[in-house]
Design an enzyme around this catalytic site. Sequence first.
Site, short mmCIF file in Angstrom:
data_model
loop_
_atom_site.label_atom_id
_atom_site.label_comp_id
_atom_site.label_asym_id
_atom_site.label_seq_id
_atom_site.Cartn_x
_atom_site.Cartn_y
_atom_site.Cartn_z
N SER A 144 4.06 -13.33 -12.85
CA SER A 144 4.12 -14.77 -13.07
C SER A 144 3.28 -15.11 -14.28
O SER A 144 2.35 -14.36 -14.63
CB SER A 144 3.57 -15.53 -11.85
N TYR A 158 -2.96 -15.74 -5.33
CA TYR A 158 -1.70 -15.57 -6.07
C TYR A 158 -1.96 -14.97 -7.45
O TYR A 158 -1.33 -13.98 -7.84
CB TYR A 158 -1.02 -16.94 -6.19
P1 NAI Z 1 12.23 -17.41 -3.18
O1 NAI Z 1 11.41 -17.69 -1.97
O2 NAI Z 1 13.40 -18.26 -3.46
O3 NAI Z 1 12.71 -15.90 -3.16
C1 NAI Z 1 11.88 -14.87 -2.73
C2 NAI Z 1 12.61 -14.03 -1.72
O4 NAI Z 1 11.70 -13.00 -1.32
C3 NAI Z 1 13.00 -14.80 -0.46
O5 NAI Z 1 14.36 -14.58 -0.13
C4 NAI Z 1 12.07 -14.24 0.59
O6 NAI Z 1 12.68 -14.19 1.86
C5 NAI Z 1 11.77 -12.86 0.07
N1 NAI Z 1 10.53 -12.32 0.61
C6 NAI Z 1 9.35 -12.96 0.84
N2 NAI Z 1 8.48 -12.14 1.42
C7 NAI Z 1 9.11 -10.95 1.56
C8 NAI Z 1 8.73 -9.70 2.12
N3 NAI Z 1 7.53 -9.51 2.67
N4 NAI Z 1 9.62 -8.69 2.08
C9 NAI Z 1 10.85 -8.88 1.56
N5 NAI Z 1 11.27 -10.03 1.05
C10 NAI Z 1 10.42 -11.06 1.04
O7 NAI Z 1 11.19 -17.46 -4.39
P2 NAI Z 1 11.30 -17.05 -5.93
O8 NAI Z 1 10.69 -18.14 -6.68
O9 NAI Z 1 12.65 -16.64 -6.30
O10 NAI Z 1 10.30 -15.83 -5.97
C11 NAI Z 1 10.62 -14.55 -6.48
C12 NAI Z 1 9.43 -14.01 -7.23
O11 NAI Z 1 9.22 -14.80 -8.40
C13 NAI Z 1 8.12 -14.03 -6.46
O12 NAI Z 1 7.42 -12.83 -6.72
C14 NAI Z 1 7.39 -15.21 -7.07
O13 NAI Z 1 5.99 -15.08 -6.96
C15 NAI Z 1 7.86 -15.12 -8.50
N6 NAI Z 1 7.72 -16.32 -9.30
C16 NAI Z 1 8.41 -17.46 -8.98
C17 NAI Z 1 8.32 -18.58 -9.79
C18 NAI Z 1 9.04 -19.84 -9.49
O14 NAI Z 1 8.78 -20.85 -10.13
N7 NAI Z 1 9.99 -19.88 -8.59
C19 NAI Z 1 7.52 -18.56 -11.02
C20 NAI Z 1 6.81 -17.33 -11.24
C21 NAI Z 1 6.94 -16.25 -10.43
C1 GGE Z 2 7.56 -23.46 -8.73
O1 GGE Z 2 6.58 -23.21 -7.75
C2 GGE Z 2 5.63 -22.27 -8.00
C3 GGE Z 2 4.63 -22.09 -7.04
O2 GGE Z 2 4.66 -22.89 -5.94
C4 GGE Z 2 3.65 -21.13 -7.20
C5 GGE Z 2 3.66 -20.36 -8.34
C6 GGE Z 2 4.63 -20.56 -9.31
C7 GGE Z 2 5.61 -21.50 -9.15
C8 GGE Z 2 4.68 -19.70 -10.55
O3 GGE Z 2 4.34 -18.36 -10.27
C9 GGE Z 2 3.91 -20.19 -11.74
C10 GGE Z 2 4.62 -21.34 -12.40
O4 GGE Z 2 4.67 -21.07 -13.74
O5 GGE Z 2 2.57 -20.40 -11.40
C11 GGE Z 2 1.88 -21.57 -11.63
C12 GGE Z 2 1.70 -22.49 -10.60
C13 GGE Z 2 0.97 -23.63 -10.86
C14 GGE Z 2 0.41 -23.86 -12.11
C15 GGE Z 2 0.60 -22.95 -13.13
C16 GGE Z 2 1.33 -21.78 -12.89
O6 GGE Z 2 1.54 -20.83 -13.83
C17 GGE Z 2 1.01 -20.95 -15.12
#
Ligand code: NAI
Ligand code: GGE
Length: 286
Positions: A144, A158
């Site tokens: 991230s 995080y």
């Molecule tokens: P999301 O919640 O939509 O997708 C994540 C998926 O991972 C879900 O389907 C969930 O069931 C699954 N998951 C959670 N814990 C798990 C486990 N223990 N084992 C297997 N699967 C598991 O969320 P998103 O946003 O698509 O997240 C994907 C990655 O992107 C994460 O690593 C998150 O930290 C990262 N991320 C997300 C951002 C955002 O703005 N959405 C920004 C930066 C990073």
């Molecule tokens: C969109 O929601 C999230 C969240 O709930 C937690 C973390 C993140 C998104 C992402 O990993 C990033 C978003 O760029 O982390 C941040 C969350 C809050 C402030 C700044 C972040 O990154 C610079």
Amino acid sequence: MDVAGKIAFVTGGASGIGLGIARVLVANGARVVLADIRQDHLDEAGGWFVDHGHGCEVHTIRLDVTDRAGWAAAADETEALLGPVDILIANAGVGLEGPLDEASYADWDFGLGVNLGGVVNGLQTFLPRMRARGKGGHIVNTASLAGMVTMPSTHAIYATGKAAVIALSESIRDGLAAHGIGVSVLCPGPIKSNIHEAAQNRPERFREGSGFGESEARLGRRQVSELWMEPDEVGEMVLDAIRANKLYVITHGEWRDAVIARHDAILEATPTTSNPALIASLMAPD
Ligand code: NAI
Ligand code: GGE
């Protein structure tokens, strides 16, 4: 490497960014395993691919990325059904947040167990298999921008896990390049997803004693903003990084000044004096 005809294993592949990456990989001729802890997400995502004529290219497996035995079983199942994995997308993660004073061991263990441990377990599971096969491959780890810039204390767990995923990805690159395996680390800004559902993704053993109950309940009520990026756009960026073996995939420019400020502060604190013999003295003998 190109992705047509390749097998990809995508953790957290049933929702948000992982699903966006999976859609782009399938659209470009890959076959994909969606590995996810949430059966409801798996059913919905699997159904989407069936409805769009890609039921044969996609297989779903329920996996908690903190479960090491589960990883081995999922890898065996993938090899038996689709063949050996060329591309690992270690993307599963949880957006946990809460007041630092309230953080318990359950919260640290949950946050680091999934966000960092999940990536470690993926590497430990698939690197020996990719190596033994000798055909190269690619690993994409989802970190991230929160791992690149200085975050507030509400996001300490995080940020700790995400910074570690960046360091892990950077440091394995030379060793894997020797085997034709590329490495990319994805550092997204805000992306449309279900990341607000952290509470529903917390395995049972990390629930007792959590200090983040209230924060997780509040996060669960947060709405996805129209300003956030579409997961498929992230998928296209990841495809480009796999093809060109790019290390960093950074989706947003909004934190550029914060990246500069952190790196400037590090340079500012770094002496300009150095003894050239010092680094050589650290090498262990053969
Ligand atoms: P999301 O919640 O939509 O997708 C994540 C998926 O991972 C879900 O389907 C969930 O069931 C699954 N998951 C959670 N814990 C798990 C486990 N223990 N084992 C297997 N699967 C598991 O969320 P998103 O946003 O698509 O997240 C994907 C990655 O992107 C994460 O690593 C998150 O930290 C990262 N991320 C997300 C951002 C955002 O703005 N959405 C920004 C930066 C990073
Ligand atoms: C969109 O929601 C999230 C969240 O709930 C937690 C973390 C993140 C998104 C992402 O990993 C990033 C978003 O760029 O982390 C941040 C969350 C809050 C402030 C700044 C972040 O990154 C610079």
